[in-house]
Scaffold this active site. Sequence first.
Site, PDB file in Angstrom:
ATOM      1  CG  HIS A 213     -44.965  47.518  44.105  1.00 33.41           C
ATOM      2  ND1 HIS A 213     -43.604  47.766  44.164  1.00 33.41           N
ATOM      3  CD2 HIS A 213     -45.210  46.583  45.056  1.00 33.41           C
ATOM      4  CE1 HIS A 213     -43.065  46.999  45.106  1.00 33.41           C
ATOM      5  NE2 HIS A 213     -44.022  46.285  45.667  1.00 33.41           N
ATOM      6  CD  GLU A 214     -48.639  45.645  46.440  1.00 36.52           C
ATOM      7  OE1 GLU A 214     -48.489  44.412  46.470  1.00 36.52           O
ATOM      8  OE2 GLU A 214     -47.914  46.427  47.099  1.00 36.52           O
TER       9      GLU A 214
ATOM     10  CG  HIS B  79     -45.687  41.642  44.588  1.00 36.00           C
ATOM     11  ND1 HIS B  79     -44.446  41.060  44.685  1.00 36.00           N
ATOM     12  CD2 HIS B  79     -45.625  42.768  45.357  1.00 36.00           C
ATOM     13  CE1 HIS B  79     -43.667  41.801  45.469  1.00 36.00           C
ATOM     14  NE2 HIS B  79     -44.359  42.837  45.892  1.00 36.00           N
TER      15      HIS B  79
ATOM     16  CG  HIS C  29     -43.360  36.442  40.835  1.00 31.59           C
ATOM     17  ND1 HIS C  29     -42.481  36.800  41.846  1.00 31.59           N
ATOM     18  CD2 HIS C  29     -42.775  35.399  40.213  1.00 31.59           C
ATOM     19  CE1 HIS C  29     -41.433  36.005  41.807  1.00 31.59           C
ATOM     20  NE2 HIS C  29     -41.581  35.143  40.830  1.00 31.59           N
TER      21      HIS C  29
END
Length: 679
Positions: free
Chosen positions: A469-470, A473, A476
């Site tokens: 998940h991190e 990010h 991105h």
Amino acid sequence: MIKKELEIPFKTPYNTPPFSKIENEDYLPTIKAAINLAKKEIEAITNNPETPTFENTIEALEFSGEQLDRISSIFFNLNSAETNETIQKIAQEVSPLLSEFSNDITLNKALFARIKAVYNTKDTLDLTVEQQMLLDKKHKSFSRNGANLSAEKKEKLRTIDKKLSQLKLKFGENVLAETNKFEMLISNEEDLAGLPNGAIEAAKQLADSKGKDGWLFTLDYPSYIPFVTYSDNRALREKIALAAGSKAFKGDNLDNQNIVLEIVKLRHDRANLLGYKTHAHFVLEERMAETPKNVQNFLKELLEKAKPAAEIEFKKLQEFANDLDGIDTLQKWDGAYYAEKLKQKLYNLDDELLKPYFKLENVIQGSFAIANKLFDLNFEEIDTIDKYHEDVLTYKVTNNTGDLISIFYADFFPRAGKRNGAWMTSYKPQYIKDGENSRPHVSIVCNFTKPTKSKPSLLTFNEVTTLFHEFGHALHGMLANTTYPSLSGTSVYWDFVELPSQIMENWCYEKEALELFARHYETNDMIPMDLVEKIKESATFLEGMQTLRQLSFGLLDMSWHGTDPTSITNVKTHEANVFKSTSLYPDVESNCMSTAFSHIFQGGYSSGYYSYKWAEVLDADAFEYFKENGIFNKMVADKFKNNILSKGGTENPMTLYKQFRGKEPKPEALLRRAGLISK
């Protein structure tokens, strides 16, 4: 005067932060000097005798204050990941200064006049889509933050913002202090029954490190989660769960009740001052959801689908606990314990069976391998740049032709100076200036189980999905490719920012992906395919209850920020009323969620907690596209990279999503994945 070593660009490899050159006492004078420097840059724009243009006003403003941005990002990142009393004290002094400076800009009449002059002629300017977005964003940042207010109201806004910045910091400090304060020392070995060996060994190591005899458990997640999930001692589960649930809710000097009430009332006053009905109306104007009504309808629609499933699941869990141990009323400290037991019974699967296949180093390399297959990224660990703590890992990220894409920091283990949870952050944004594409410095911070004397760091499956998940990010941020820093990377609408993170979790359930990294830490054997199938089968286990829990947080957030809070006098009473529609467990009088709800009272999620579920709709729909074409399909991956990851906030998120997917997302993909509707 700015200390020579702290002048930008830093005289370091890749212009990375010179952590070892910064003393705590440097922060305040450096930030003050950087504010003065930024003020001079603003004055130069404001006093420019030339006619306002996009270049001499909007672009000039966009690239002003770089020194301040760099040093303050270092400071506040460390205040979350490696803080101490000195840094916290400086933060209380620095935050009002930065809030005041921010107000100095947005309430600057002459500067706004120049921005308005450019904005009013925008139809005659030959601007790119990104330039149009920047112009709109700059204009809104002034008009939405008081530029049109009278002098008297501007002063009132300054007072509110200054107070809010201090209250948010104090809220977070209290939660961290409460987390660090609680210790449960177990001296009787029988009280460790049910706990995995790794958790016992870690507790022993922690006790030894503090000169205590026995096994020490704390509220840090790698200590807390295994205890409430596996401990057979119900009384001790209750003790640690009550401690976790009562953080900053004890009526002492670390209590956050009045702070919560002050924050929500000040936010409401601020919104009213700016002409908005509530704080949520103000926030959501700049979100995909647009209005509080849309958010409430969205949450309500999911609640209608999830609640019946959750109630059936809870009844089954209650019956299981009763049959197994005669527990006639399931309490909050029983949930994780009996859920794990039921999962083991239904799927013959538990985290202890999986953990040997998820050695942290392997999972990291797995995430890198997946990023390479999808987005042509290569990660090389380097030791030539400064770190703020010895645990931090540092990487140089390049593409397949060797171009620098990003510098990447990864910080995985809990410690006293680090807040709980997991997050991604940035030390430097990406932007293009004077023909040079200046690359970003990105960091992820987690709190995973530390290695022990006999075992490496072995992750639970939940920790594996957290890392992915991190890392989503981080991708991105890394793959950003925009001209302007304020539109770069994760600088997107808040209910769009979770799409890249949540979509990456999907690869953790796929055989093709798991084969890249899920190997036994001792034998190097590949994870057995029957375990992979069980992971997939169990993915929707108690999904109704999980969804209900997430919705309860979103509804609580909207209750604080989507209505007039002035009549609320009791935090617990208010919260209990909100939870009536979603609660399954009996209420615990000494517990309160709001007083430790850092996402909305310290972080940036006020009126935005719904965005996790909103982004789940996007990620389920987007991953269906991958599944239809193959989870490593380059055509789909390139479309995701070029239309979502690299574009940042340069266009409306729904426009970007449709460019990637070819259509708007539908909630059915999420409901199908969650098993809440038939395929």
